[in-house]
Scaffold this motif. Structure first.
Motif, PDB file in Angstrom:
ATOM      1  N   CYS A   3     -27.137 -17.315  -0.304  1.00 29.79           N
ATOM      2  CA  CYS A   3     -28.242 -17.828  -1.122  1.00 29.79           C
ATOM      3  C   CYS A   3     -28.287 -19.343  -1.180  1.00 29.79           C
ATOM      4  N   THR A  10     -34.882 -19.852  -3.571  1.00 30.91           N
ATOM      5  CA  THR A  10     -34.960 -18.451  -3.987  1.00 30.91           C
ATOM      6  C   THR A  10     -36.272 -18.172  -4.708  1.00 30.91           C
ATOM      7  N   ILE A  45     -41.720  -8.917  -0.231  1.00 28.69           N
ATOM      8  CA  ILE A  45     -40.655  -8.747   0.753  1.00 28.69           C
ATOM      9  C   ILE A  45     -41.033  -9.417   2.076  1.00 28.69           C
ATOM     10  N   ALA A  48     -40.792 -13.193   1.689  1.00 20.57           N
ATOM     11  CA  ALA A  48     -39.397 -13.623   1.660  1.00 20.57           C
ATOM     12  C   ALA A  48     -38.796 -13.611   3.067  1.00 20.57           C
ATOM     13  N   LYS A  49     -39.119 -12.595   3.852  1.00 17.30           N
ATOM     14  CA  LYS A  49     -38.638 -12.539   5.234  1.00 17.30           C
ATOM     15  C   LYS A  49     -39.226 -13.686   6.048  1.00 17.30           C
ATOM     16  N   ARG A  52     -37.401 -16.744   5.146  1.00 21.98           N
ATOM     17  CA  ARG A  52     -35.949 -16.608   5.295  1.00 21.98           C
ATOM     18  C   ARG A  52     -35.227 -17.023   4.019  1.00 21.98           C
ATOM     19  N   THR A  53     -35.629 -16.398   2.914  1.00 25.16           N
ATOM     20  CA  THR A  53     -35.037 -16.743   1.634  1.00 25.16           C
ATOM     21  C   THR A  53     -34.640 -15.490   0.876  1.00 25.16           C
ATOM     22  N   SER A  54     -34.121 -15.680  -0.320  1.00 21.31           N
ATOM     23  CA  SER A  54     -33.657 -14.575  -1.156  1.00 21.31           C
ATOM     24  C   SER A  54     -34.647 -14.309  -2.281  1.00 21.31           C
ATOM     25  N   ALA A  75     -35.652  -3.899  -0.412  1.00 18.20           N
ATOM     26  CA  ALA A  75     -35.252  -5.260  -0.046  1.00 18.20           C
ATOM     27  C   ALA A  75     -33.984  -5.239   0.804  1.00 18.20           C
ATOM     28  N   SER A  78     -34.544  -4.483   4.343  1.00 20.70           N
ATOM     29  CA  SER A  78     -35.094  -5.626   5.076  1.00 20.70           C
ATOM     30  C   SER A  78     -34.105  -6.777   5.180  1.00 20.70           C
ATOM     31  N   ILE A  80     -32.755  -8.654   2.932  1.00 22.38           N
ATOM     32  CA  ILE A  80     -33.055  -9.794   2.072  1.00 22.38           C
ATOM     33  C   ILE A  80     -31.957  -9.924   1.025  1.00 22.38           C
TER      34      ILE A  80
END
Length: 284
Positions: A3, A10, A45, A48-49, A52-54, A75, A78, A80
């Motif tokens: 993270c 985030t 989701i 976020a992908k 490239r984050t949480s 999640a 995926s 994440i």
């Protein structure tokens, strides 16, 4: 992925506005709003992908979402990284999915009955004993330490004008029970929405007083103490998919992801938000 290594902060996701507490100073999601639905969550989701984050689950109390396990599984499928921010009362019921979270932030604002009764009144559907409001989360931390030792615990507390001694007591209990708490984050009360404005006379602290409390707790707590003084900013997505920083609307997860990412990166506070997340969730 860790993270703390992301170049994109985030995403704090309001999973639901429902909560088992009715803290008068809370800045969380409106309790009248429904929980996030499958369509919005699928977009979150995907975004976020893309970045490239949480994702940090927050609320309300995220564990009150009726499909919480499904949200976690989707999640995780995926890949994440996930963070959970909770009051810790219900964690014992979800130990089967706790391993999916890199960090679990648990908020406790003291360890005496008078303080928690004033700061953490229960909602009408939950009847907790005052002592349970800190004992139950601490027992659940112990469970996590034993069953999922790789999961890091972040304790979070609001420093008000009257809970200083209760926080010192909390530190003593944590130390005496040898709980593995990676960090303790202390927040200075700030007037940042209608609820906190109306309770400012009860909870507001000066920066000088807040910093004195931080230093005192650093002496009594064995772990790492970090703090947020004054108004802070987070990248938020609400249950409808609206992306915002505090009350400033940036866009929606239903628009083109690259355009949305560019909007976020152009924010003047983007660097500050990123640094705040790194300081909170960096590796030990």
């Amino acid at each position: 992925m860790n993270c703390s290594t992301f170049q994109f902060p985030t995403i704090d996701l309001y999973v639901t506005g429902k909560c088992n507490f009715s803290c008068p100073y809370c800045f969380g999601e409106d309790v009248k709003k429904p929980g996030i639905d499958a369509e919005v969550y699928s977009k979150v989701i995907s975004f976020a992908k893309h970045c490239r984050t949480s994702i940090g689950f927050t609320g309300g109390e995220p564990l009150l979402h009726p499909n919480f396990r499904d949200l976690v599984k989707a999640a995780s499928k995926s890949n994440i990284p996930l963070i959970l921010r909770t009051n810790g009362m219900l964690l014992g019921e979800y130990m089967d999915v706790i391993k999916s979270f890199q960090w679990i932030g648990i908020s406790i604002d003291g360890a005496d009955e008078k303080t928690v009764k004033r700061m953490r009144p229960s909602t009408s559907n939950f009847d907790y004993q005052e002592t349970d409001k800190w004992n139950t989360p601490l027992e659940n931390i112990k469970l996590i330490n034993n069953q999922n030792p790789e999961t890091k615990i972040l304790l979070a507390s609001l420093v008000s004008s009257f809970n200083y001694k209760a926080l010192i007591r909390l530190a003593e209990i944590i130390n005496s029970q040898n709980l593995n708490v990676s960090k303790w984050k202390l927040y200075q009360f700030t007037r940042n929405n209608f609820r906190s404005m109306s309770t400012s006379t009860k909870y507001e602290t000066t920066t000088k007083y807040f910093e004195q409390v931080v230093e005192s707790i650093r002496v009594s707590f064995k772990g790492d103490v970090i703090y947020k003084s004054g108004t802070g900013n987070c990248l938020l997505i609400d249950t409808k998919g609206t992306v915002r920083v505090n009350e400033t609307i940036v866009g929606s997860v239903f628009e083109d992801f690259q355009e949305l990412e560019n909007k976020v990166r152009r924010l003047t506070m983007f660097k500050q938000i990123s640094l705040n997340k790194v300081s909170t969730y960096d590796s030990e």
